[in-house]
Scaffold this motif. Structure first.
Motif, PDB file in Angstrom:
ATOM      1  N   GLN A  87      -5.266  -9.794 -10.882  1.00 43.06           N
ATOM      2  CA  GLN A  87      -5.965  -9.698  -9.606  1.00 43.06           C
ATOM      3  C   GLN A  87      -7.195 -10.327  -9.691  1.00 43.06           C
ATOM      4  OE1 GLN A  87      -6.197  -5.216  -8.966  1.00 43.06           O
ATOM      5  NE2 GLN A  87      -4.931  -5.591  -7.350  1.00 43.06           N
TER       6      GLN A  87
ATOM      7  N   ARG B  36      -3.252   4.322  -7.227  1.00 41.76           N
ATOM      8  CA  ARG B  36      -2.272   2.724  -6.960  1.00 41.76           C
ATOM      9  C   ARG B  36      -2.198   1.878  -8.520  1.00 41.76           C
ATOM     10  NH1 ARG B  36      -3.549  -2.526  -5.083  1.00 41.76           N
ATOM     11  NH2 ARG B  36      -1.471  -3.201  -3.495  1.00 41.76           N
TER      12      ARG B  36
ATOM     13  N   VAL C  49      -4.665  -0.285 -10.610  1.00 43.88           N
ATOM     14  CA  VAL C  49      -4.975  -1.785  -9.882  1.00 43.88           C
ATOM     15  C   VAL C  49      -5.672  -1.611  -8.811  1.00 43.88           C
ATOM     16  CG1 VAL C  49      -3.080  -3.052 -10.806  1.00 43.88           C
ATOM     17  CG2 VAL C  49      -2.675  -1.824  -8.791  1.00 43.88           C
ATOM     18  N   LYS C  50      -6.530  -2.370  -8.414  1.00 44.97           N
ATOM     19  CA  LYS C  50      -7.321  -2.324  -7.120  1.00 44.97           C
ATOM     20  C   LYS C  50      -6.579  -2.207  -5.976  1.00 44.97           C
ATOM     21  CE  LYS C  50     -11.472  -4.266  -9.922  1.00 44.97           C
ATOM     22  NZ  LYS C  50     -12.233  -5.412  -9.787  1.00 44.97           N
ATOM     23  N   ASP C  51      -7.446  -1.937  -4.886  1.00 49.31           N
ATOM     24  CA  ASP C  51      -6.479  -1.917  -3.345  1.00 49.31           C
ATOM     25  C   ASP C  51      -6.640  -3.278  -2.958  1.00 49.31           C
ATOM     26  OD1 ASP C  51      -5.401  -1.122  -1.286  1.00 49.31           O
ATOM     27  OD2 ASP C  51      -7.009   0.063  -0.367  1.00 49.31           O
ATOM     28  N   ARG C  52      -5.927  -4.164  -3.575  1.00 52.89           N
ATOM     29  CA  ARG C  52      -5.913  -5.623  -2.895  1.00 52.89           C
ATOM     30  C   ARG C  52      -4.386  -6.125  -3.607  1.00 52.89           C
ATOM     31  NH1 ARG C  52     -10.759  -7.043  -6.359  1.00 52.89           N
ATOM     32  NH2 ARG C  52      -9.658  -8.344  -8.036  1.00 52.89           N
TER      33      ARG C  52
ATOM     34  N   ASP D 111       0.916  -1.312  -0.036  1.00 52.38           N
ATOM     35  CA  ASP D 111       0.019  -0.077   0.087  1.00 52.38           C
ATOM     36  C   ASP D 111       0.872   1.448  -0.012  1.00 52.38           C
ATOM     37  OD1 ASP D 111      -2.136   1.847   0.172  1.00 52.38           O
ATOM     38  OD2 ASP D 111      -2.221   1.534   2.419  1.00 52.38           O
TER      39      ASP D 111
END
Length: 534
Positions: free
Chosen positions: A474, A427, A452-455, A395
């Motif tokens: 992802q 991100r 990209v997503k937060d994972r 993160d």
């Protein structure tokens, strides 16, 4: 059959010794920590990594060492019921000088805790020990000459000013007179000495011609250990300089060993060049590997069993053992220590750069160009074609914080797929490259950031000889990112050329945080899967 290389990937300068029915090979590790790789075999065919002895600050601290410095050409021997390891920690590469302190450490078992080292001298690099039958131990080393052309004993390369010999004891250090015993041949660059005795003769082998395509194993002999030494009738025992199409190249720097029943073998370092992406050039991404060849005695000289100087890709071993094909490896970092194939750069203070905590946690430190404190954990590339995968949970708060997957040689030669925080895309994934940009080390941002997503993000790199491709996902399908990159630059010859760097390609995980805040990235797993070339 023995198939060369016996130690694939970056494993240069092989020093071999036999203890009973067990064979051990020590190889150089340069700036990679812990220092010195030691492999074990009972048949000269199958080899297992059993130790990296220089594993604490008291034995080795390479923070600040330039690329391709650190541990050069260790020598492993066994005497008085103990293993002995002599090594150099080179502190300078460029310029007229070499700052090269030499040390000796010892241990009763190959995988035990080695003693704090004895400092020996700083005359040069490539030290070696010889334990004579009368109990005397001799220390050998290359003498480095900074004074320039025409001032040294070898007219070809004055800087490599011959091989020095002196007695050494643990209690008194170097004792008695020091004497130069060999200047080398007209191949020059004389280094890597080893002495053994057979009958009334002392035999000296040295490496000559540098670490590139002129490399050679040269042999000489004398009835007195102090010389004078006469050179082998064909000068070189092993060399591929005059056979550019031979599949094995860059042969040199090895050591003689006998089996319990008297069969002779000689190790050597070697390279397996490939062509670049355009089909031109010669590049060795696997670095300098370890090979071995059977040798025979004629007229009190060693010769390759098949004659000439070219080592074979396959040769008879002392037994009928066979080696299994390369196998995939995968880890989820669940153990108390890193799997043995992984190393890091320079520092003994691992708590500053990584820990194992439900995966591998890298603590972002200095940039990929740092010579002090990089959070980079990687393994050797051992195959011309492979796929590596990992998953990173990171993160970042700023574009100064990055973590991901890298193919890495040194500060001037790497590609990386990284998670970062882009000012416009948020991100995002970026591809960062330094394709041999010596001397400035300038990086190139390849393509546009990909949000990209937060994972966690899964990452993959596929390497096939001189080409590589990053991909990510992802969940769902893999997506290629960036263009096909030049993998040949991640090689000995990339950037500065064949004499400018001499380790080998790695693939692994990196994190850096040049804001100085130590942002952490967690890697859930890492896999390395050899592939059949396309």
């Amino acid at each position: 059959m023995i198939r060369n290389p016996i130690l694939p990937g970056f494993n240069p300068d092989p020093s071999i010794c036999r203890v009973g029915d067990d064979y051990y090979i020590a190889t150089s590790t340069f700036e990679w920590y812990p220092g010195v790789q030691i492999h074990h075999s009972r048949d000269l065919v199958n080899w297992t990594l059993v130790a990296r002895p220089l594993n604490r600050a008291g034995l080795l601290d390479m923070r600040g060492n330039p690329d391709s410095c650190g541990i050069w050409a260790p020598c492993l021997s066994h005497a008085d019921g103990r293993f002995w390891l002599v090594y150099t920690d080179v502190k300078r590469y460029d310029g007229s000088f070499k700052d090269a302190p030499n040390y000796i450490t010892t241990c009763e078992t190959i995988d035990g805790d080695w003693t704090d080292p004895w400092f020996v001298c700083n005359h040069g690099f490539d030290p070696s020990l010889f334990h004579d039958a009368d109990g005397t131990t001799y220390f050998m080393v290359l003498q480095w000459n900074h004074r320039g052309r025409g001032t040294g004993g070898n007219p070809k390369h004055a800087s490599f000013d011959g091989i020095l010999l002196q007695e050494w004891t643990p209690e008194g250090g170097l004792t008695g007179p020091m004497q130069k015993i060999y200047d080398g041949t007209d191949r020059g660059l004389t280094e890597g000495p080893h002495i053994f005795k057979r009958g009334d003769w002392y035999y000296l082998t040295v490496a000559e011609g540098g670490t590139g395509y002129d490399h050679a194993v040269t042999m000489a002999r004398s009835r007195d250990i102090w010389g004078p030494y006469e050179t082998h009738p064909q000068k070189h025992l092993i060399s591929t300089r005059d056979a550019p199409d031979h599949p094995i190249q860059r042969t040199g720097h090895g050591q003689y060993v006998e089996t319990p029943d008297g069969q002779g073998y000689h190790t050597f370092l070697m390279g397996r060049p490939i062509a670049g992406p355009d089909g031109a050039g010669r590049f060795c991404p696997l670095g300098r590997e370890t090979g071995i060849e059977r040798v025979v005695w004629r007229d009190d000289w060693l010769w390759l069993e098949d004659g000439g100087m070219l080592p074979r890709t396959e040769l008879p071993g002392p037994t009928d053992a066979s080696a299994p094909p390369p196998a995939p490896s995968k880890t989820n970092f669940a153990g108390p220590a890193l799997p043995p194939e992984f190393q890091w750069l320079r520092t003994p203070d691992t708590d500053r750069i990584f820990r194992l905590d439900h995966g591998l946690v890298l603590i972002g430190r200095e940039s990929p160009g740092s010579w002090f404190e990089q959070a980079l954990v990687a393994r050797r590339q051992e195959d011309f074609a492979y796929t590596a995968e990992t998953e990173v949970d990171f993160d970042p708060l700023t574009y100064q914080q990055n973590a991901g997957l890298t193919t890495y040689y040194n500060r001037y030669k790497f590609h990386a797929l990284l998670v970062t925080q882009d000012p416009d895309a948020g991100r995002a994934l970026v591809v960062m490259s330094c394709p041999g940009n010596f001397p400035d080390g300038g990086i190139e941002m390849v393509g546009d950031p990909v949000p990209v997503k937060d994972r966690p993000v899964e990452m993959r790199v596929t390497v096939d000889h001189a080409e590589q491709q990053f991909a990510w996902r992802q969940g769902g399908d893999w997506h290629k990112i960036g263009p096909v990159l030049d993998a040949a630059v991640i090689s000995d010859e990339g950037g500065r050329g064949e004499h400018g760097s001499f380790t080998g390609a790695f693939v692994g995980m990196m994190a850096f945080d040049i804001s100085g805040l130590g942002r952490e990235a967690r890697f859930a797993h890492f896999s390395y899967i050899p592939k059949a070339p396309s």
